[in-house]
Design an enzyme around this catalytic site. Sequence first.
Site, PDB file in Angstrom:
ATOM      1  N   TYR A 143       5.868  43.782  20.722  1.00  0.00           N
ATOM      2  CA  TYR A 143       5.548  45.175  21.418  1.00  0.00           C
ATOM      3  C   TYR A 143       6.656  45.904  20.897  1.00  0.00           C
ATOM      4  CZ  TYR A 143       4.519  48.092  25.509  1.00  0.00           C
ATOM      5  OH  TYR A 143       4.225  49.278  26.201  1.00  0.00           O
ATOM      6  N   LYS A 171       2.119  45.388  18.622  1.00  0.00           N
ATOM      7  CA  LYS A 171       1.610  46.688  19.349  1.00  0.00           C
ATOM      8  C   LYS A 171       2.649  47.753  18.982  1.00  0.00           C
ATOM      9  CE  LYS A 171       0.905  48.452  24.133  1.00  0.00           C
ATOM     10  NZ  LYS A 171       1.163  48.138  25.446  1.00  0.00           N
TER      11      LYS A 171
END
Length: 303
Positions: A143, A171
Amino acid sequence: MDPRTSWSATRPWRGIMVATALPLRDDLSVDHDAYAAHVRFLLDHGCDGVVPNGSLGEYQTLTDEERAQVVATAVAAAGDGARVMPGVAAYGAAESRRWAEQAAEAGCGSVLLLPPNAYRAGPAAVHDHYAEVAAVGLPVVAYNNPIDTKVDLVPPLLAELHAAGHIVAVKEFSGDVRRAYELAELAPGLDLLIGADDVLLELALAGAVGWIAGYPNAFPVSCAALFRAATAGDLDRALPLYKSLHALLRWDSRPEFVQAIKVSMDLTGRSSGPTRPPRLPLTEQAEQAVRSATARALADGHR
């Protein structure tokens, strides 16, 4: 449906994985029954899976017992643990690894991991952090949120983490769409996942194969239609949807995104209660802006 952007048990991070808002009662306790119903609602209305214990799920404010129970509730409600990708962020790799082990025991299909964020970690510390969690054996989705963590997972670093076998996807929340193309050159096997709702179309056209999403909490059907059209390159369908929803989607990139999405959920009949401190209610001006944008979306037929 394009297999590259479709959820599957072998690639359970693809498709639309909703970063779930967490229903809280007025006394700020977790309403697990409401959360289970919300997970089922999302899966029944076009979404592929859920991401509990992310920032949208206010994981930073949960006790260890609450955090573990949220994952258990999500798995039971989904009926298939592979459709659950818990956030396992923590200050240190040892704690993140424990959360990943808990996710594996619960039967989850993958985990979402921020880099170390107690300080501005360098590349060596980032490598160690991801290696420790990857050792659990579940696929790890990195992330990248340099805005909040101050640690930027730039494409060369992500390529190194992927080559080492530490991550399967990222992400991407930096908002810099140009990175998608550099990442595809440096690490063509690394899956790019849309991380910010308000660059969905741009990243979909750049090759994203998934969306870790915020606003499907309130509008799952329309957001699913937008994602499918965008990843298929169907601009005739995707662009009108994107323009119609963008006044809401851009709240996903603002500090008040949790409160904003919960206000929209209230207006669409999916009430999830207040937020825990330090998140305060929206200002009157901000709440009115969210309410107006939500009302316009409802008037446009979004659901």
